[in-house]
Design a protein around this motif. Sequence first.
Motif, short mmCIF file in Angstrom:
data_model
loop_
_atom_site.label_atom_id
_atom_site.label_comp_id
_atom_site.label_asym_id
_atom_site.label_seq_id
_atom_site.Cartn_x
_atom_site.Cartn_y
_atom_site.Cartn_z
N GLN A 30 -5.43 3.62 -6.39
CA GLN A 30 -6.33 4.24 -7.37
C GLN A 30 -7.75 4.38 -6.78
O GLN A 30 -8.41 5.40 -6.95
N CYS A 31 -8.19 3.35 -6.07
CA CYS A 31 -9.53 3.40 -5.44
C CYS A 31 -9.59 4.57 -4.45
O CYS A 31 -10.58 5.31 -4.41
N LEU A 32 -8.52 4.72 -3.65
CA LEU A 32 -8.51 5.81 -2.67
C LEU A 32 -8.50 7.16 -3.38
O LEU A 32 -9.21 8.10 -2.98
N ALA A 33 -7.70 7.25 -4.46
CA ALA A 33 -7.60 8.52 -5.20
C ALA A 33 -8.95 8.91 -5.81
O ALA A 33 -9.24 10.09 -6.00
N GLN A 34 -9.76 7.89 -6.08
CA GLN A 34 -11.08 8.17 -6.68
C GLN A 34 -12.17 8.35 -5.61
O GLN A 34 -13.37 8.32 -5.91
N ASP A 35 -11.73 8.48 -4.36
CA ASP A 35 -12.67 8.66 -3.24
C ASP A 35 -13.67 7.53 -3.09
O ASP A 35 -14.82 7.75 -2.70
N THR A 36 -13.25 6.33 -3.46
CA THR A 36 -14.09 5.17 -3.18
C THR A 36 -13.57 4.47 -1.93
O THR A 36 -12.49 4.81 -1.43
N ASN A 37 -14.34 3.53 -1.43
CA ASN A 37 -14.01 2.88 -0.17
C ASN A 37 -13.73 1.39 -0.41
O ASN A 37 -14.64 0.58 -0.42
N PRO A 38 -12.44 1.05 -0.65
CA PRO A 38 -12.13 -0.37 -0.86
C PRO A 38 -12.24 -1.11 0.47
O PRO A 38 -11.60 -0.71 1.44
#
Length: 463
Positions: free
Chosen positions: A222-230
């Motif tokens: 989900q983090c990747l899909a939201q273009d965030t950087n986990p």
Amino acid sequence: MFDSTEFRGAGHVIIELLADYLDKNLQGQGNVLDWQPPQDAIKKWQQPLPTEATLTPKAFISALRDDILTATLHIHHPRNLGHQVAPPLPVAALCDLVAALTNQAMAVYETGPSATMLERQVLQWLGELIGWETSAGVLTSGGAQANLTALLAARQCMAGWDIWQQGVSRGAPLRILASEHAHYSVSRAAGIMGLGTDAVVKVATDDQGRMQTEALQATYRQCLAQDTNPLAVVATAGCTPTGSVDPLFEIGTFCHKNKLWFHVDGAHGASALLSSAHRQALQGIELADTVVWDGHKLLYMPATVSAVLFREPQNSYAAFAQEASYLFQGNSEESESYNISYRTLECTKRMMGLKLWAAFSLYGVEKLGGLVDQVFATASLLAQKLTDAPDFELLMQPQTNIVCFRHRSADQVSIRQALMESGTFHLTQVKLDNQLWLRTTIMNPLTAESDLDALLEAIRKIG
Ligand SMILES: Cc1ncc(COP(=O)(O)O)c(C=O)c1O
């Protein structure tokens, strides 16, 4: 004011006083706490600023005995079952006196040569217990600061740019994945780091309070899909509400596969590594990039002393960086490595290694691990008694030494308050899924079965 004869005399008197205090509390004499509402207690502490001495040395000792020690939470009392605070080993308290008088500032090697060596020695031992051949780290004033230090290093190593110098806004929003039961210091660290507390994405736990690995995978996607950087996953070994231990091996493997920083907050539970019976529950901790381990919890140290340990020694420099020619001389990397403040938020800090070194040297891993075994066994016994008692409900089998439960007939807040005000027991409470539970942490190896029976009986009476 610096008279050594007076120090010697007062020292003897104070040690006598403390030894009596310790004996009385260990034997469970008197109350756990002589409760006074703070609004009443404050009345005694409204004295004018002393421009001249207001106490003789004798009156100072009397105040210590009659006003101060009496109004402490008696941490060594076997019926003190509240917070995750150790009844400290007396010898460790003496070490703190040595640390206070010698006042080694420790920022750089020359301001605390033996203190520096003690710190490095105990960090090496803790690393070895984790299963690391080489490691590095630093002792901090508490697990909250240790978590901040570890997450600052994670941010610097994983963000993809020099975030220390250029700030947080240069790339995609950073994310830290943590169990819904992670200690509040994790989201506080995100706030301090300028990521915002929303940067900590909560991962669901199972009915045993452990992080669900499927939920971790879904949250990551989900983090990747939201273009965030986990950038990091925080697992907890001994979470604060229930003492549950996350599946460290699975989480660590997931982190390695996806190139995520693996942080284990073992502030509470890492001491299970001392026990041959319980260390297996922490399998996978050796995969961590960083581990936090509190001494003032299950290593039986006086507050505060915590370790933040790095599997890769070089990463221990990642959290902080600065120029300070009045401290750092720019010598070779090897000799600069002895200057501890490269690795810590604190500049001046206490000699914290002495008490840990003394405990390990005097008692060894076996005896210290025995304390852990004992309190874990007492927690299991309490859980058994709660399971057998139809008027009580046990939240879950304890995985460490924290036991949460309810009395079926009454309001848990009133029970806790009544117990505390009576002075007979000290417990805490915790809210999980909108349900309030009484929470006990068995820290004292001298808490006996009779204390557990008395607790259940006292709760029944109030109920
Ligand atoms: C799991 C966990 N992490 C971190 C902390 C914070 O540690 P400290 O109180 O030493 O700052 C605690 C404190 O209880 C804790 O339980």
